[in-house]
Scaffold this active site. Structure first.
Site, short mmCIF file in Angstrom:
data_model
loop_
_atom_site.label_atom_id
_atom_site.label_comp_id
_atom_site.label_asym_id
_atom_site.label_seq_id
_atom_site.Cartn_x
_atom_site.Cartn_y
_atom_site.Cartn_z
CG ASP A 142 -8.31 2.79 -5.53
OD1 ASP A 142 -9.52 2.78 -5.88
OD2 ASP A 142 -7.52 1.90 -5.87
CE1 TYR A 162 -7.39 3.54 -1.06
CE2 TYR A 162 -5.00 3.39 -0.84
CZ TYR A 162 -6.19 2.91 -1.35
OH TYR A 162 -6.19 1.80 -2.13
CD GLU A 173 -2.98 -0.71 -0.22
OE1 GLU A 173 -3.04 0.45 -0.67
OE2 GLU A 173 -3.57 -1.67 -0.74
#
Ligand code: SF4
Length: 347
Positions: free
Chosen positions: A146, A128, A45
């Site tokens: 996203d 996020y 990520e």
């Protein structure tokens, strides 16, 4: 096929079409109780922030082979990690990666926290990324939004308000669809749908599991969505880079200050990058030649045009800044510095 979008329809599609990615646990393995490794989820990520899956794969494999556990990364030398990150861009991520690994190894005994608030407090982990880790690694029903998810939600609801202003509305749509069960699979399923079916230019609506409820498909507006507010034009900045090569082949480099662009990375001594005429004293006394071509590179907020000066210097001359590096591996340099090096004629 249902007339309203439902997570189950997407999950059923995901069970058959999930992308195989090096940080992923397949839906079949997950159903057998195999949980993803939070270290690998976190690493992927961080690398995927503003970077494509295609670019990340090779770096992810190299990092996890060299540093298979968070403790290994925590014990790594800063310079090794920065060099391994070279070329991936957004170098603050690499510095935060190290800081975070050291915090996990030190304060959390090598175990990633599962609490969303604690995840959010980690270096380099924003809303996020915290949601993505909580959802993918720990199966928590967090809303993960996203670019792929924004596209899919804007089309499902035929939402014409432009991004970034429409983000809260698209997040609400995403939240309404996020299931309590299989939340990690679901988060990855929407990303996969956006990456492989609901693509920016030519969405393959005919094979989409949400084609019946999709309002943009019905209205024929899918390819126009999401709308985006016009981008500000990027300014151009100018700089000078001094590439001094010693007669034994060593190059004069310096480590850039930790704070700022390309912080902590190796680079050529030179000027600041400004919108005016750049000024910098050469880092060593030499007969400098200016190369005809500029090194050009585009960063997130500006274009850079770098004048490249080069010189050959004798062994005994000491530099006023920087240090000579023997056996330079250009892959240890960030892309813009590699571009400057590529302009220097080979001896
Ligand atoms: Fe995207 Fe088409 Fe599926 Fe709608 S039907 S979500 S536009 S691929």
């Amino acid at each position: 096929m249902r007339e309203t979008a439902h997570a189950d329809d997407l999950l059923e599609w995901y069970d058959r079409h999930a992308r195989v990615l090096p940080w992923r646990v397949s839906p079949a393995d997950r159903a057998r109780g195999i949980a993803p490794d939070p270290y690998r989820v976190w690493m992927s990520e961080i690398m995927l922030q503003q970077t494509t899956v295609a670019a990340v794969k090779e770096y992810f494999l190299a990092f996890t082979e060299r540093w298979p556990k968070v403790e290994d990364l925590a014990n790594a030398e800063d310079a090794d990690v920065m060099a391994a990150w070279a070329g991936l861009g957004y170098y603050a991520r690499a510095r935060n990666l190290l800081k975070c690994a050291r915090q996990i190894a030190g304060e959390f005994a090598g175990i990633f926290p599962t609490d969303h608030k604690v995840l959010l407090s980690l270096p380099g982990v924003g809303p996020y990324t915290a949601a993505a880790i909580a959802s993918i690694a720990f199966d928590q029903p967090r809303v993960v939004v996203d670019g792929n998810v924004e596209r899919v939600m804007s089309r499902l609801h035929d939402e014409h308000a432009p991004l970034p202003g429409s983000k809260p509305v698209l997040t609400d749509y995403a939240e309404a669809l996020t299931p309590k069960a299989r939340a990690g699979d679901y988060a990855q399923a929407v990303m996969d749908l956006g990456a492989t079916v609901c693509t920016p230019k030519n969405p393959a609506c005919g094979i989409c599991p949400w084609r019946a409820p999709c309002k943009a498909r019905q209205a024929g507006t899918a390819a126009d969505l999401p709308k985006k507010s016009p981008k500000k034009r990027k300014p151009t900045r100018y700089g000078v880079a001094y590439l001094a090569r010693r007669v034994d082949g060593a190059w004069l480099l310096e480590t850039r200050p930790d704070k700022g662009l390309l912080g902590g990375m190796l680079g050529w001594p030179g000027s600041d990058w400004t919108e005016d005429t750049p000024l910098a004293d050469p880092p060593i006394r030499a007969e400098w030649k200016t190369i005809n071509e500029e090194a050009r590179h585009t960063f997130t907020h500006f274009h850079l045009r770098l004048t490249v000066k080069t010189a050959l210097v004798p062994m005994e001359r000491p530099p006023e800044r920087g240090m000579f590096v023997e056996d330079l591996d250009p892959s240890d340099l960030p892309t813009v510095m590699r571009k400057a090096l590529a302009l220097v004629p080979k001896r």
